[in-house]
Design a protein around this motif. Structure first.
Motif, PDB file in Angstrom:
ATOM      1  N   HIS A  72      52.121 -30.551 -17.497  1.00 52.64           N
ATOM      2  CA  HIS A  72      51.710 -30.447 -18.690  1.00 52.64           C
ATOM      3  C   HIS A  72      52.015 -28.968 -19.280  1.00 52.64           C
ATOM      4  O   HIS A  72      51.119 -28.061 -19.733  1.00 52.64           O
ATOM      5  CB  HIS A  72      49.923 -30.244 -18.604  1.00 52.64           C
ATOM      6  CG  HIS A  72      49.268 -31.614 -18.551  1.00 52.64           C
ATOM      7  ND1 HIS A  72      49.243 -32.312 -19.681  1.00 52.64           N
ATOM      8  CD2 HIS A  72      48.840 -32.480 -17.615  1.00 52.64           C
ATOM      9  CE1 HIS A  72      48.668 -33.685 -19.145  1.00 52.64           C
ATOM     10  NE2 HIS A  72      48.461 -33.512 -17.902  1.00 52.64           N
ATOM     11  N   ASP A 114      48.491 -38.114 -22.742  1.00 55.17           N
ATOM     12  CA  ASP A 114      47.194 -38.618 -22.230  1.00 55.17           C
ATOM     13  C   ASP A 114      45.950 -37.809 -22.534  1.00 55.17           C
ATOM     14  O   ASP A 114      45.024 -38.363 -22.733  1.00 55.17           O
ATOM     15  CB  ASP A 114      47.154 -38.873 -20.704  1.00 55.17           C
ATOM     16  CG  ASP A 114      47.236 -37.391 -19.922  1.00 55.17           C
ATOM     17  OD1 ASP A 114      48.597 -36.723 -20.264  1.00 55.17           O
ATOM     18  OD2 ASP A 114      46.376 -37.067 -19.037  1.00 55.17           O
ATOM     19  N   GLU A 115      46.302 -36.556 -22.803  1.00 54.96           N
ATOM     20  CA  GLU A 115      44.916 -35.607 -23.026  1.00 54.96           C
ATOM     21  C   GLU A 115      44.650 -35.687 -24.525  1.00 54.96           C
ATOM     22  O   GLU A 115      44.766 -34.717 -25.258  1.00 54.96           O
ATOM     23  CB  GLU A 115      45.237 -34.302 -22.534  1.00 54.96           C
ATOM     24  CG  GLU A 115      45.493 -34.312 -20.873  1.00 54.96           C
ATOM     25  CD  GLU A 115      45.177 -32.988 -20.164  1.00 54.96           C
ATOM     26  OE1 GLU A 115      45.282 -31.838 -21.110  1.00 54.96           O
ATOM     27  OE2 GLU A 115      45.450 -32.953 -19.062  1.00 54.96           O
ATOM     28  N   HIS A 126      48.078 -40.683 -14.983  1.00 53.85           N
ATOM     29  CA  HIS A 126      47.591 -39.190 -15.061  1.00 53.85           C
ATOM     30  C   HIS A 126      46.077 -39.274 -14.515  1.00 53.85           C
ATOM     31  O   HIS A 126      45.340 -40.377 -14.757  1.00 53.85           O
ATOM     32  CB  HIS A 126      47.515 -38.537 -16.106  1.00 53.85           C
ATOM     33  CG  HIS A 126      48.866 -37.666 -16.214  1.00 53.85           C
ATOM     34  ND1 HIS A 126      49.116 -36.491 -16.924  1.00 53.85           N
ATOM     35  CD2 HIS A 126      50.013 -38.386 -16.056  1.00 53.85           C
ATOM     36  CE1 HIS A 126      50.401 -36.124 -17.059  1.00 53.85           C
ATOM     37  NE2 HIS A 126      51.098 -37.355 -16.428  1.00 53.85           N
TER      38      HIS A 126
HETATM   39 ZN   LIG Z   1      47.431 -35.492 -17.537  1.00 56.17          ZN
END
Ligand SMILES: [Zn+2]
Length: 416
Positions: A80, A179-180, A257
């Protein structure tokens, strides 16, 4: 480009003490006939919570690989990272997870969207993906809408990739993570995203979309399993199509993730890989730190006392600890025992509350999630914590290895 093998698995080692115990799990899997590449991942956020430097991750992993004579590939993932945080990872990492989730939804200029749509006539036609029976049908409008939403994020990924290449060279693995964010990406969106990333000439080997359902930290998946299976399978087909048609690396695969402890998903993923021959990367992190706490509790004495103190402190600071992880934990505070109660627990009672065995009546997912996000409380104790890890090395290592092998690698990669 450094080639990432078909099967790879990310392990987190927050205090850089468990690399050997983690590697032992990969050895057991290799002895059973499946070689999976270990990837040690640690994000900038985790480094800053603990006060560690990226070089420590490589040093711990390299020492474990040398001691145990691991003969297969292994990697160090700068997890990240963004343009403003990547620099301190350049020297010690050979795997970069470029996080552009914050740029999703920034409106791309109309002219650029139009140019993309007219340059990708194939996206507006019915696309029959290998391995799935249904056909995608995206209207030109739909392609434009998706491109408008994701183009600037993909361009930012391109800019970060060029920065890495300039500072580090191109002998690295590149992942892009989205994904976040709040909304999952559908398979048709993933297809357009991969076309956009290909235009940036990113040698993309893994892509981490946000999947449907909840991926809470340290506990099982919450969502519709049939829907996940359909989506995962479609995403696998989309990756294969994009690799073939857009000049992305043949090794392109999905990255999952917050993948630790998603026990109900592992059979689904294993089936899909077996059916399609696709690869996968699955990231875990805090599951190992929790095994350290379990090992210290089981050790009793000073180890148990520190585990109890960490819980009591975490309970007192529950808002502060949970805030950065609000979207990825679900803690029912009414189900958290009082500090006094936990101080009365034996080591094995404490361990049973957090060890991820859902069928054990003593298991408490709320305590487990709270401790999952409480690693910076242990960091605060500094050498008191790490000295106890060293003093109880054997019992801690046994928890770490068993957790990675029995509850993660074996169900994911071995049919038994
Ligand atoms: Zn992640």
């Amino acid at each position: 480009m450094k080639l990432l093998p078909r099967l790879s698995f990310g392990v987190g080692d927050r205090f850089a003490h468990e690399a050997e115990a983690q590697l032992a799990a990969f050895e057991r899997l290799a002895a059973a006939g499946v070689v999976v590449a270990p990837v040690w991942n640690k994000s900038n956020r985790e480094h800053s919570f603990i006060g560690s430097e990226p070089a420590s991750v490589r040093a711990a992993a390299a020492a474990a690989v040398a001691t145990r004579k691991w003969p297969h590939p292994w990697f160090i993932d700068a997890d990240h990272i963004r343009l403003e945080t990547v620099d301190r990872f350049l020297e010690s990492s050979d795997f970069f997870t470029i996080d552009v989730a914050d740029s999703i939804g920034k409106q791309a200029p109309d002219a650029d969207v139009k140019a993309f749509v007219s340059g990708h006539a194939e996206l507006g036609k019915p696309i029959a993906l290998p391995g799935i029976t249904k056909v995608f049908r995206l209207s030109e409008d739909a392609v434009a809408r998706i491109a408008r939403k994701y183009m600037l994020a993909c361009r930012e990924a391109g800019a970060i990739w060029r920065h890495i290449r300039k500072g580090r060279g191109d002998d690295v693995v590149v992942e892009v993570s989205m994904d976040e964010t709040d909304e999952p990406q559908t398979p048709p969106e993933l297809l357009v995203i991969l076309a956009l990333l290909a235009e940036e000439r990113i040698p993309l080997q893994t892509i981490a979309p946000k999947f449907t359902g909840r991926f809470n930290k340290g506990v099982d998946y919450v969502g519709d399993l049939a829907q996940f299976e359909q989506e995962f399978s479609d995403d696998v087909a989309v990756c294969a199509f994009a690799a073939r048609n857009y000049g992305l690396p043949e090794s392109l695969k999905l990255s999952v993730h917050s993948g630790s402890d998603k026990f109900s998903l592992y059979p689904v993923i294993r089936r899909t890989l077996a059916r399609t021959g696709a690869g996968v990367h699955l990231k875990t992190a805090g599951t190992t730190w929790l095994e350290e706490v379990i090992g210290l509790a089981e050790a009793g004495g000073d180890g148990l006392a520190l585990a109890q103190e960490i819980y009591a402190y975490a309970l007192d600071h529950v808002d502060e600890l949970c805030a950065p992880y609000a979207t990825v934990i679900d803690i029912d505070r009414a189900k958290l025992p009082t500090a006094a109660e936990v101080y009365g627990w034996s080591g094995s009672r404490f361990a049973a509350a957090i060890r991820h065995v859902p069928t054990n009546p003593a298991f408490n997912p709320h305590v487990r999630q709270l401790l999952h996000v409480a690693f910076k409380v242990a960091a605060k104790h500094g050498s008191r914590y790490t000295d106890l890890l060293a003093a109880n090395r054997e019992i801690v290592a046994r928890q770490v290895t068993e957790n990675i092998f029995e509850r993660h690698l074996a169900p994911l990669f071995l049919s038994r």
